[in-house]
Design a protein around this motif. Structure first.
Motif, mmCIF file in Angstrom:
data_model
loop_
_atom_site.group_PDB
_atom_site.id
_atom_site.type_symbol
_atom_site.label_atom_id
_atom_site.label_comp_id
_atom_site.label_asym_id
_atom_site.label_seq_id
_atom_site.Cartn_x
_atom_site.Cartn_y
_atom_site.Cartn_z
ATOM 1 N N VAL A 1 70.420 54.560 6.801
ATOM 2 C CA VAL A 1 71.258 53.795 7.926
ATOM 3 C C VAL A 1 71.674 54.879 9.546
ATOM 4 O O VAL A 1 71.049 54.516 10.625
ATOM 5 C CB VAL A 1 72.186 52.810 7.308
ATOM 6 C CG1 VAL A 1 73.486 53.000 8.602
ATOM 7 C CG2 VAL A 1 72.625 51.881 7.482
ATOM 8 N N LEU B 1 74.785 49.792 11.349
ATOM 9 C CA LEU B 1 74.994 48.614 10.424
ATOM 10 C C LEU B 1 74.532 47.339 10.870
ATOM 11 O O LEU B 1 74.026 47.043 10.828
ATOM 12 C CB LEU B 1 75.829 49.408 8.946
ATOM 13 C CG LEU B 1 74.914 48.176 8.241
ATOM 14 C CD1 LEU B 1 73.528 47.969 7.367
ATOM 15 C CD2 LEU B 1 76.317 48.641 7.079
ATOM 16 N N VAL C 1 67.519 47.335 5.555
ATOM 17 C CA VAL C 1 67.183 49.110 5.974
ATOM 18 C C VAL C 1 65.867 49.992 5.316
ATOM 19 O O VAL C 1 65.413 49.657 4.162
ATOM 20 C CB VAL C 1 68.977 49.559 5.662
ATOM 21 C CG1 VAL C 1 68.557 51.086 5.944
ATOM 22 C CG2 VAL C 1 69.973 48.928 6.007
#
Length: 156
Positions: A117, A46, A85
């Motif tokens: 993710v 992330l 994302v």
């Protein structure tokens, strides 16, 4: 900062609604939020995605300036960017402060976001850029250009 419930449409940007943007991590001190521990591997990925997402922030008009963390008692860090994302037919959109919220305040993002993710192509790759564009980025580019033309009377 604006508080938006996780997995609801993200209408934060001043370009009108982008139909497949889902908000994740738009938390504020007055709200309750899920607490837990995510896998370190997901957290590290992330962070890499957040760095790559800064390139996509160029597509979006400014939407409120720098925000300080309202969860910190004193001197919360400021942030202004967004994290993108790609999901399955959606684009998860988080404030860049999501990294701080997870690390310092134990915010626990929804499982489907964490899974996205994990499945996300490496953020500096062409596959990542294509996934962002295919899951909502194309609409953002179009709407940003339209907004720039309306404001400036020219092309973006």
């Amino acid at each position: 900062m604006t508080s938006i419930t996780d997995n609801t449409p993200c209408r934060y940007f001043p370009i009108g609604e982008v139909s497949n943007f889902l908000a994740i991590g738009w938390i504020d001190s007055g709200d309750g939020y899920p607490i837990g521990n995510i896998e370190r591997e997901i957290f590290e990925k992330l962070k890499r995605i957040a760095t790559a997402s800064s390139k996509f922030n160029l597509w979006l008009p400014a939407a409120g300036g720098i925000h300080s963390c309202s969860l910190c008692q004193f001197d919360g860090p400021g942030s202004h960017g967004h994290v993108f994302v790609p999901g399955d037919g959606c684009l998860y959109v988080s404030p860049e402060a999501i990294i701080h919220y997870i690390s310092v305040h134990s915010y626990f993002p929804p499982r489907e976001f964490q899974e996205a993710v994990g499945k996300c192509p490496e953020p500096e790759s062409m596959k990542y850029k294509k996934a962002v564009i295919d899951n909502g980025g194309r609409e953002v580019i179009r709407k940003s250009k339209e907004a720039a033309q309306q404001v400036g009377g020219g092309s973006a």
